[in-house]
Structures are given as structure tokens and as C-alpha cells.
Design a protein around this motif. Structure first.
Motif, PDB file in Angstrom:
ATOM      1  N   GLN A 117      -0.835  58.752   2.283  1.00 42.78           N
ATOM      2  CA  GLN A 117      -1.060  58.670   3.723  1.00 42.78           C
ATOM      3  C   GLN A 117      -1.293  57.237   4.180  1.00 42.78           C
ATOM      4  N   ARG A 118      -1.935  56.448   3.350  1.00 41.91           N
ATOM      5  CA  ARG A 118      -2.285  55.081   3.730  1.00 41.91           C
ATOM      6  C   ARG A 118      -1.059  54.246   4.121  1.00 41.91           C
ATOM      7  N   PHE A 119       0.073  54.544   3.509  1.00 48.82           N
ATOM      8  CA  PHE A 119       1.258  53.731   3.769  1.00 48.82           C
ATOM      9  C   PHE A 119       1.795  53.934   5.183  1.00 48.82           C
ATOM     10  N   ALA A 120       1.333  54.982   5.860  1.00 50.87           N
ATOM     11  CA  ALA A 120       1.729  55.168   7.258  1.00 50.87           C
ATOM     12  C   ALA A 120       1.150  54.075   8.144  1.00 50.87           C
ATOM     13  N   ALA A 121       0.100  53.393   7.662  1.00 50.43           N
ATOM     14  CA  ALA A 121      -0.504  52.315   8.440  1.00 50.43           C
ATOM     15  C   ALA A 121       0.287  51.017   8.363  1.00 50.43           C
ATOM     16  N   ILE A 158     -13.280  46.540   1.692  1.00 47.88           N
ATOM     17  CA  ILE A 158     -13.948  47.024   2.903  1.00 47.88           C
ATOM     18  C   ILE A 158     -14.402  45.852   3.767  1.00 47.88           C
ATOM     19  N   SER A 159     -14.752  44.733   3.152  1.00 51.99           N
ATOM     20  CA  SER A 159     -15.064  43.532   3.939  1.00 51.99           C
ATOM     21  C   SER A 159     -13.837  43.078   4.729  1.00 51.99           C
ATOM     22  N   LEU A 160     -12.668  43.125   4.084  1.00 52.87           N
ATOM     23  CA  LEU A 160     -11.437  42.788   4.785  1.00 52.87           C
ATOM     24  C   LEU A 160     -11.162  43.773   5.915  1.00 52.87           C
ATOM     25  N   LYS A 161     -11.454  45.050   5.687  1.00 52.78           N
ATOM     26  CA  LYS A 161     -11.250  46.049   6.728  1.00 52.78           C
ATOM     27  C   LYS A 161     -12.146  45.790   7.931  1.00 52.78           C
ATOM     28  N   LEU A 162     -13.378  45.394   7.672  1.00 50.38           N
ATOM     29  CA  LEU A 162     -14.292  45.102   8.775  1.00 50.38           C
ATOM     30  C   LEU A 162     -13.781  43.916   9.589  1.00 50.38           C
ATOM     31  N   ALA A 163     -13.350  42.874   8.893  1.00 49.97           N
ATOM     32  CA  ALA A 163     -12.767  41.723   9.589  1.00 49.97           C
ATOM     33  C   ALA A 163     -11.527  42.140  10.368  1.00 49.97           C
ATOM     34  N   MET A 164     -10.719  43.010   9.776  1.00 53.54           N
ATOM     35  CA  MET A 164      -9.506  43.494  10.430  1.00 53.54           C
ATOM     36  C   MET A 164      -9.823  44.194  11.750  1.00 53.54           C
ATOM     37  N   CYS A 165     -10.813  45.078  11.749  1.00 56.17           N
ATOM     38  CA  CYS A 165     -11.179  45.795  12.970  1.00 56.17           C
ATOM     39  C   CYS A 165     -11.604  44.832  14.075  1.00 56.17           C
ATOM     40  N   LEU A 166     -12.426  43.866  13.722  1.00 54.88           N
ATOM     41  CA  LEU A 166     -12.908  42.902  14.709  1.00 54.88           C
ATOM     42  C   LEU A 166     -11.751  42.044  15.230  1.00 54.88           C
ATOM     43  N   ALA A 180      -1.690  45.989   6.858  1.00 57.48           N
ATOM     44  CA  ALA A 180      -0.544  46.357   6.029  1.00 57.48           C
ATOM     45  C   ALA A 180      -0.782  46.027   4.556  1.00 57.48           C
ATOM     46  N   GLY A 181      -1.452  44.904   4.285  1.00 57.89           N
ATOM     47  CA  GLY A 181      -1.583  44.417   2.924  1.00 57.89           C
ATOM     48  C   GLY A 181      -2.564  45.171   2.051  1.00 57.89           C
ATOM     49  N   ILE A 182      -3.620  45.749   2.646  1.00 62.06           N
ATOM     50  CA  ILE A 182      -4.629  46.391   1.809  1.00 62.06           C
ATOM     51  C   ILE A 182      -4.262  47.822   1.414  1.00 62.06           C
ATOM     52  N   GLN A 183      -3.259  48.406   2.063  1.00 63.49           N
ATOM     53  CA  GLN A 183      -2.965  49.815   1.798  1.00 63.49           C
ATOM     54  C   GLN A 183      -2.597  50.085   0.333  1.00 63.49           C
ATOM     55  N   PRO A 184      -1.745  49.264  -0.290  1.00 57.74           N
ATOM     56  CA  PRO A 184      -1.391  49.566  -1.695  1.00 57.74           C
ATOM     57  C   PRO A 184      -2.528  49.337  -2.684  1.00 57.74           C
ATOM     58  N   ILE A 185      -3.533  48.546  -2.296  1.00 55.81           N
ATOM     59  CA  ILE A 185      -4.597  48.193  -3.249  1.00 55.81           C
ATOM     60  C   ILE A 185      -5.952  48.766  -2.848  1.00 55.81           C
ATOM     61  N   HIS A 186      -5.963  49.615  -1.818  1.00 59.93           N
ATOM     62  CA  HIS A 186      -7.239  50.191  -1.373  1.00 59.93           C
ATOM     63  C   HIS A 186      -7.801  51.098  -2.462  1.00 59.93           C
ATOM     64  N   PRO A 187      -9.074  50.937  -2.829  1.00 58.59           N
ATOM     65  CA  PRO A 187      -9.665  51.814  -3.849  1.00 58.59           C
ATOM     66  C   PRO A 187      -9.757  53.247  -3.346  1.00 58.59           C
TER      67      PRO A 187
END
Length: 220
Positions: free
Chosen positions: A185-189, A47-55, A24-31
Motif C-alpha cells: 500500500q505504501r507505494f501508492a504514496a 519517522i523523524s523524516l516523516k515529521l519533517a515531511m509533514c511540516l 516518495a523516498g521513504i516508502q521502500p525503506i519504511h520499517p
């Protein structure tokens, strides 16, 4: 401290909380998903945070399912497997975004443009093979998995029903976001991330309450 199966399952709630907060937190600041972004420091951090998020989601979803497995039945199993496949495949895409795209951005910009086109909806000129349909599988499993898992959790009634309902509704509305600009679209996440994090908190707080009372709630 004695390690128990119910305790381990409830500890996975922490993974779901962290993953949901990141999601939820990275959507407004995603490059922006474009060539100029992939070599920036902001891209590396997000993207490092996204990888950690997936795991973390893979761990958290497993715990949420195990806590309710006997009550959710085949519907819960189907939702769990679909969400697992979605985030497992997403992990591979995010790994490439973090470790491959920045390296090849200067030498093969057409590949990077085409790769990011899978995400931003603007297909590039290079044929990138099975990556396009595979990303479609990611989205399909995400939507169906969230819907089925949310419905199963509502029916099971073990974890709070409200975040489970939000999870199912967020999955349903996700395809509608395709008609919006990509940056919107990102805010749908965000609802999906909040719902999974909320369920993770419910799972973790069960453990915390059991510890404070000196009892061990049964793992149904």
C-alpha cells in the motif's frame, strides 16, 4: 537581498520539493508498522523524516495554492484546505509515533499494537477512542484534497498541468490500495510525492528564472 511576497511564495517550492522527495523516498525503506519496530534506530530516523515531511508539506502546499489562488477559485481553496487538514492531523499522528510510542512500548504494548493497527489495518485489542475515526478523516481529506487541488491546478494552467494531473490521479487510486497488502500500500504514496515535488520544482524554478533574467514574474 530584498524580501518580496512573490519571492517568499516561490521559496515555498523548496519545501514542496523536499517533502515530495521524502514522501516518495521513504516508502521502500519504511520499517514495518509493528511493536518490534518502534524502538529501533531505523524507526527513529524514518519517522523523524516523516515529521519533517509533514511540516514541509504544510508550507509547500500553502505556497502552491497562493501562486494560483485567483485562478483556482473555490475548487482550489477546497483542495488546499482539505490537504492542509490531512497533513496537519498526520503531523500529530507522526509526532506520537516518534516521541510517544517508543517510550510506552515496554510498559503498554497493547496500546502500541492498537495504535499501529490504525495504520496497518490490523486493529488491536485496546480501545483507543477517537484515534480510529480521526485517522479516517486524514485519509478522506488526503484523497479529496489531492483530487480537487489537482483538478484546480490543471484548470488554472499556471503551473505545469502534467504533475497536477498525476496528483489528481494518484488521489483517485489511493483508496484502491486498501485492497493490497500493507507493505505494498505504501507505494501508492510515491506518485503523490513525486507530483507535489514536481509542482514545487515548477514553483521554485519560476523564481530562479526570474532572478537569472533580472525580472520579477507577476504573482497571479
Amino acid at each position: 537581498m530584498k524580501i518580496t511576497y512573490p519571492g517568499l511564495v516561490r521559496c515555498t517550492g523548496l519545501a514542496a520539493i523536499l517533502a515530495g522527495a521524502i514522501f516518495a523516498g521513504i516508502q521502500p525503506i519504511h520499517p514495518p508498522d509493528m511493536l518490534a519496530s518502534v524502538t529501533t534506530g531505523n524507526w527513529a530516523i524514518i519517522i523523524s523524516l516523516k515529521l519533517a515531511m509533514c511540516l514541509l508539506f504544510l508550507v509547500g502546499i500553502a505556497g502552491l495554492y497562493l501562486r494560483q489562488a485567483e485562478r483556482t477559485g473555490w475548487l482550489g481553496l477546497a483542495g488546499f484546505l482539505l490537504l492542509t487538514v490531512s497533513f496537519w492531523l498526520q503531523t500529530a499522528f507522526v509526532f506520537a509515533e516518534l516521541f510517544i510510542l517508543p517510550v510506552v512500548a515496554a510498559s503498554t504494548p497493547a496500546f502500541v499494537d492498537s495504535y499501529l493497527g490504525v495504520v496497518n489495518g490490523s486493529p488491536g485489542e485496546m480501545d483507543i477512542g477517537a484515534l480510529v475515526p480521526t485517522y479516517g478523516v486524514v485519509g478522506l481529506c488526503y484523497v479529496l484534497g489531492g483530487l480537487l487541488f489537482g483538478i484546480a491546478a490543471v484548470r488554472a494552467g499556471i503551473l505545469p498541468r502534467l504533475p497536477a494531473m498525476v496528483l489528481a490521479i494518484a488521489a483517485i487510486i489511493t483508496p484502491a490500495a486498501a485492497f493490497l497488502p500493507h507493505e505494498i500500500q505504501r507505494f501508492a504514496a510515491v506518485p503523490m510525492g513525486l507530483a507535489l515535488g514536481w509542482l514545487g520544482w515548477a514553483l521554485w524554478s519560476e523564481r530562479a528564472k526570474a532572478r537569472s533574467s533580472g525580472t520579477s514574474a507577476p504573482l497571479i
